[in-house]
Design an enzyme around this catalytic site. Structure first.
Site, PDB file in Angstrom:
ATOM      1  N   HIS A  12       0.808  -1.223   0.000  1.00 45.75           N
ATOM      2  CA  HIS A  12       0.000   0.000   0.000  1.00 45.75           C
ATOM      3  C   HIS A  12       0.836   1.266   0.000  1.00 45.75           C
ATOM      4  CE1 HIS A  12      -4.046  -1.814   0.861  1.00 45.75           C
ATOM      5  NE2 HIS A  12      -3.247  -2.848   1.029  1.00 45.75           N
ATOM      6  N   ASP A  28       3.558   9.590  -0.661  1.00 48.67           N
ATOM      7  CA  ASP A  28       2.381   8.839  -0.221  1.00 48.67           C
ATOM      8  C   ASP A  28       2.059   7.792  -1.280  1.00 48.67           C
ATOM      9  OD1 ASP A  28       0.075   8.085   1.134  1.00 48.67           O
ATOM     10  OD2 ASP A  28      -0.558  10.148   1.532  1.00 48.67           O
TER      11      ASP A  28
HETATM   12  C1  G6P Z   1      -1.061   3.161   6.213  1.00 47.81           C
HETATM   13  C2  G6P Z   1      -0.624   1.734   5.995  1.00 47.81           C
HETATM   14  C3  G6P Z   1      -1.620   0.752   6.594  1.00 47.81           C
HETATM   15  C4  G6P Z   1      -1.896   1.119   8.025  1.00 47.81           C
HETATM   16  C5  G6P Z   1      -2.388   2.567   8.141  1.00 47.81           C
HETATM   17  C6  G6P Z   1      -2.638   3.020   9.580  1.00 47.81           C
HETATM   18  O1  G6P Z   1      -2.162   3.442   5.422  1.00 47.81           O
HETATM   19  O2  G6P Z   1      -0.419   1.475   4.616  1.00 47.81           O
HETATM   20  O3  G6P Z   1      -1.126  -0.563   6.522  1.00 47.81           O
HETATM   21  O4  G6P Z   1      -2.833   0.250   8.616  1.00 47.81           O
HETATM   22  O5  G6P Z   1      -1.393   3.397   7.568  1.00 47.81           O
HETATM   23  O6  G6P Z   1      -1.493   2.854  10.364  1.00 47.81           O
HETATM   24  P1  G6P Z   1      -1.451   1.901  11.639  1.00 47.81           P
HETATM   25  O7  G6P Z   1      -0.002   1.855  12.020  1.00 47.81           O
HETATM   26  O8  G6P Z   1      -2.304   2.568  12.663  1.00 47.81           O
HETATM   27  O9  G6P Z   1      -1.981   0.556  11.235  1.00 47.81           O
END
Ligand code: G6P
Length: 475
Positions: A166, A374
């Site tokens: 992602h 991003d």
């Molecule tokens: C990004 C990453 C995700 C992640 C999200 C929130 O979008 O690509 O994999 O879940 O951030 O971050 P966190 O560390 O809270 O999961």
């Protein structure tokens, strides 16, 4: 089991499970599907097939037993406090996250973190091997789990493995800094399909496989250890129709009007919505706004800014420092340019529910999305989709994946402060007919390129039998 059946079963593996634990006022705990992000992206698809989701439930210690959520079976992977620190806060978010985002903060390397990362990836692989039906599709997500595809293949050679990243995949110059770079690449090459947000990521990956591991490749295929690994760009999107529906609800429209009234009825509302992350360029946008106020190009209370900064990864030092810096800048701007009862920046360091976010989107004349790097940026897409009224203007950083698709945005380089200020002014001053043409064109694009289209194109590429894609088309 025939082919048609087997491909109707999917295991999604991601660091996070798609749920949040809520505690009612009477103390009753309940798990609910969490809003936003990957979860809402995949939900429309998972409803239509037999699906299991494997991930971490958010706490430490023993993993909770979880109910099915909207027809998706959930399996929680436990993390101890130490593992949470070393794998999640450490290797995933203090080594990989900054490195893959152009090293905008210095990546930190610790051998212990790598060991924990390996251990947790193995734990995910073992649980997946246990629950996956024969010849199922397994779809692994994101940078937390890059070793998992090869580990799973060793345990379950019958399953078909997809991996999707992602976040950006960096160029060789950066990736080569990783002490265990070859092992990480080998982990990814365990998949049948390695998908990226954009073509650069896929090309960087292909080049690295050649250079580091001597793989033979002709984009989009890599031949490694006698197997063909496909790669490619699959830009993720949002549930456009759901966003439009939410933003059209009378209560959301009323709430948007109320927000504008609460802000003092300004002519211009500028909005930022981000996780509080150093990749998002929040300081750059605040500085641009401050300079526009300082030279009287913009004036409070005619113009106000709302900055939503959703708390994120709060114990990690880079994030703590960022929060202090952002809050100092907000304080400075309000100190210099606010009035009694009318701050120049309304800063909200909170989580918001989807309806409130939709109302904010609809209340904003200009949305400013200025990441330094991003993978995609779904907030930009949500903003566009929410403008069912044809209003709104989007200022968007060139360094987001979204910029490759939302070509009618006011594109800016956030490092170029003058350019950023100009972009903001161009958006504010745009002729309404021009602004509305831009939004309409982007909305059209997002209707055709929504999250279902994304998942369908990825799964069609992954599923050699074609049966799953057929099931999705019928759904
Ligand atoms: C990004 C990453 C995700 C992640 C999200 C929130 O979008 O690509 O994999 O879940 O951030 O971050 P966190 O560390 O809270 O999961």
């Amino acid at each position: 089991m025939n082919t048609e059946m087997r491909r109707n079963s999917i295991v999604v593996v991601a660091n996070r499970l798609p749920i949040d634990e809520t505690v009612a006022p009477d103390g009753v705990r309940e798990w609910r599907r969490s809003p936003g992000g990957l979860v809402s992206a995949l939900h429309p698809i998972l409803r239509e097939v037999r699906a299991t989701w494997i991930g971490w439930a958010g706490g430490t210690g023993r993993a909770p037993e979880l109910p099915d959520v909207d027809g998706v079976a959930l399996r929680a992977v436990p993390l101890s406090t130490k593992e949470f620190h070393q794998y999640y806060e450490g290797f995933a978010n203090s080594t990989l996250w900054p490195l893959y985002h152009d090293a905008v903060e210095q990546p930190v390397h610790h051998r212990r973190w790598w060991e924990a990362y390996q251990r947790i990836n193995r734990r995910f692989a073992e649980m997946t091997a246990e629950v996956a039906e024969r010849e199922a599709l397994v779809w692994v997500h994101d940078y937390h789990l890059q070793l998992m595809p090869a580990m799973l293949r060793a345990l379950r050679p019958d399953v078909r493995i997809g991996f999707f990243l992602h976040i950006p995949f960096p160029p060789a110059e950066l990736f080569m800094q990783l002490p265990r770079r070859a092992e990480l690449l080998r982990g990814l090459l365990g998949a049948d399909l390695v998908g990226f947000q954009g073509r650069y990521g896929a090309q960087n990956f292909t080049q690295l496989a050649n250079r580091l591991l001597g793989a033979q490749s002709r984009y989009p295929e890599i031949v490694f250890e006698g197997r063909v690994v496909r790669t490619g760009a699959f830009p993720i999107s949002i549930d456009t129709a759901a966003m439009e529906e939410l933003a059209s609800r009378p209560e959301v429209v009323r709430r948007a009007a109320q927000i504008r009234a609460d802000l003092g009825g300004p002519e211009n509302v500028i909005l930022g919505v981000d996780r509080l992350d150093y990749t998002k360029g929040i300081e750059h946008r605040l500085t641009a706004y401050r300079e526009l106020l300082a030279d009287h190009t913009l004036k409070v209370p005619n113009t106000v800014m709302v900055q939503v900064a959703v708390p994120s990864r709060e114990r990690i030092e880079h994030y703590r420092i960022l929060r202090d810096r952002v809050e100092r800048e907000v304080g400075r701007i309000n100190g210099e340019f606010g009035r009694v009862g009318v701050p120049a920046v309304h800063y909200l360091n909170q989580n918001f529910d989807r309806a409130e976010l939709a109302a904010l989107y609809r209340a904003a004349d200009v949305m400013v999305v200025t990441p330094l790097r991003d993978g995609m940026n779904l907030v930009a897409k949500e903003y566009v989709a929410s403008r069912v009224d044809g209003g709104g203007r989007l200022v968007l950083s060139e360094f987001t994946g979204a910029a490759a698709e939302l070509r009618q945005a006011f594109l800016v380089n956030p490092h170029d402060l003058e350019g950023l200020k100009e972009g903001l002014l161009r958006a504010l001053d745009a002729d309404p007919a021009d602004a509305s043409r831009r939004i309409r064109a982007m909305r059209r694009y997002l209707r055709a390129h929504d999250v279902r289209a994304w998942a369908r194109s990825y799964l069609t590429a992954l599923d050699d039998s074609g049966a799953l894609a057929a099931a999705l088309n019928n759904g």
